[in-house]
Design a protein around this motif. Structure first.
Motif, mmCIF file in Angstrom:
data_model
loop_
_atom_site.group_PDB
_atom_site.id
_atom_site.type_symbol
_atom_site.label_atom_id
_atom_site.label_comp_id
_atom_site.label_asym_id
_atom_site.label_seq_id
_atom_site.Cartn_x
_atom_site.Cartn_y
_atom_site.Cartn_z
ATOM 1 N N ASP A 1 0.865 -1.178 0.000
ATOM 2 C CA ASP A 1 0.000 0.000 0.000
ATOM 3 C C ASP A 1 0.905 1.233 0.000
ATOM 4 O O ASP A 1 1.360 1.683 1.056
ATOM 5 N N PRO B 1 0.406 4.543 -0.581
ATOM 6 C CA PRO B 1 0.011 5.707 0.228
ATOM 7 C C PRO B 1 0.348 5.517 1.709
ATOM 8 O O PRO B 1 0.770 6.468 2.381
ATOM 9 N N HIS B 2 0.180 4.293 2.204
ATOM 10 C CA HIS B 2 0.543 4.007 3.592
ATOM 11 C C HIS B 2 2.055 4.114 3.783
ATOM 12 O O HIS B 2 2.531 4.641 4.806
ATOM 13 N N GLU B 3 2.819 3.623 2.795
ATOM 14 C CA GLU B 3 4.276 3.707 2.872
ATOM 15 C C GLU B 3 4.738 5.164 2.851
ATOM 16 O O GLU B 3 5.710 5.525 3.516
ATOM 17 N N VAL B 4 4.024 6.004 2.097
ATOM 18 C CA VAL B 4 4.353 7.434 2.056
ATOM 19 C C VAL B 4 4.116 8.065 3.423
ATOM 20 O O VAL B 4 4.956 8.807 3.950
ATOM 21 N N ARG B 5 2.956 7.761 4.020
ATOM 22 C CA ARG B 5 2.634 8.324 5.340
ATOM 23 C C ARG B 5 3.615 7.847 6.406
ATOM 24 O O ARG B 5 3.917 8.577 7.359
ATOM 25 N N ALA B 6 4.121 6.620 6.225
ATOM 26 C CA ALA B 6 5.067 6.069 7.198
ATOM 27 C C ALA B 6 6.491 6.566 6.962
ATOM 28 O O ALA B 6 7.390 6.262 7.750
ATOM 29 N N GLY B 7 6.694 7.318 5.878
ATOM 30 C CA GLY B 7 8.013 7.869 5.601
ATOM 31 C C GLY B 7 8.969 6.903 4.936
ATOM 32 O O GLY B 7 10.173 7.169 4.857
ATOM 33 N N GLU C 1 7.086 10.893 -1.274
ATOM 34 C CA GLU C 1 5.793 11.338 -1.779
ATOM 35 C C GLU C 1 5.905 11.865 -3.200
ATOM 36 O O GLU C 1 5.043 11.595 -4.048
ATOM 37 N N TYR D 1 6.158 8.996 -5.545
ATOM 38 C CA TYR D 1 4.867 8.305 -5.646
ATOM 39 C C TYR D 1 3.969 8.988 -6.674
ATOM 40 O O TYR D 1 3.392 8.331 -7.547
ATOM 41 N N TYR D 2 3.850 10.309 -6.592
ATOM 42 C CA TYR D 2 2.991 11.022 -7.534
ATOM 43 C C TYR D 2 3.580 11.022 -8.945
ATOM 44 O O TYR D 2 2.844 11.097 -9.933
#
Length: 214
Positions: free
Chosen positions: A40, A42-48, A52, A55-56
């Motif tokens: 996931d 987006p979850h990996e992005v939020r977890a650092g 980001e 990802y985009y």
């Protein structure tokens, strides 16, 4: 993917240049990037753990691939492909997959997706006898534990009984309506065109003709 690799990949995607290992010169690159992951992001992005901006940059066009357990229609085609591939590898002639073995494959949830199916078929081909279809006995214990021979063909039997019941209802409706398809269709809750298709499917033309001749 390590942070440094993410940084380097983003630089290549943004600038279009790459510096080969051991070289001091940058070269223009022209390629199409296709990525795949089971995580996931987006979850990996939020977890650092994932950049980001990268990802985009790579998620311009996304395709969601459902797990194999939700694509039962693909199992037979994939199994046949792997059967052909590994039959050549092991020098065997295996004329297809036995229907019971195919039902066994469909009954398994495939947590490892296509890779697990590939390994299962390779194992089965390795132990199978040349000249015979792939059978349930050639499959691993974990697959056979999800399969009950007593339920084999249950769906097919259900469809056959359903079709037999439908044929009987149409036959009786035509009989009551004297072969009048418009009245019979209304009685059955069908369109006249839909009833005509079913009459052809169940070969009830004689019933219609005899009633019309009276």
């Amino acid at each position: 993917m390590p942070p440094e690799v993410q940084k380097g990949l983003l630089r290549v995607l943004e600038d279009g240049f790459v510096r080969p290992l051991g070289s001091n010169e940058c070269r223009r690159s022209d390629f199409r990037l296709i990525t795949a992951t089971h995580r996931d992001l987006p979850h990996e992005v939020r977890a650092g753990r994932f950049r980001e901006d990268l990802y985009y940059r790579i998620s311009v066009f996304r395709i969601h691939m459902p797990p194999l357990r939700d694509r039962h229609g693909d199992i037979a085609a994939l199994a046949s492909y792997f059967l052909s591939k590994f039959s050549k590898k092991y020098g065997k002639v295996l004329p297809g997959i036995d229907p019971s073995a195919l039902e066994c494959l469909n009954a398994y949830p495939w947590p490892g997706n296509v890779r697990e199916l590939r390994n299962e078929i390779e194992r089965a081909v390795a132990v199978a006898e040349s000249g015979l279809p792939l059978q349930v006995k050639h499959l691993s214990d974990k697959l056979r534990s999800h399969f009950s021979p007593s339920t084999a063909g249950l769906c097919q039997n259900f469809k056959e009984r359903l079709h037999a019941l439908e044929r009987t209802l149409i036959f009786e409706a035509l009989k009551v309506c004297g072969g009048n398809q418009t009245k019979a269709a209304a009685m059955l809750g069908l369109s006249r065109y839909g009833l005509a298709k079913k009459i052809r499917r169940y070969q009830l033309h004689d019933m219609v003709h005899k009633s019309q001749q009276r």
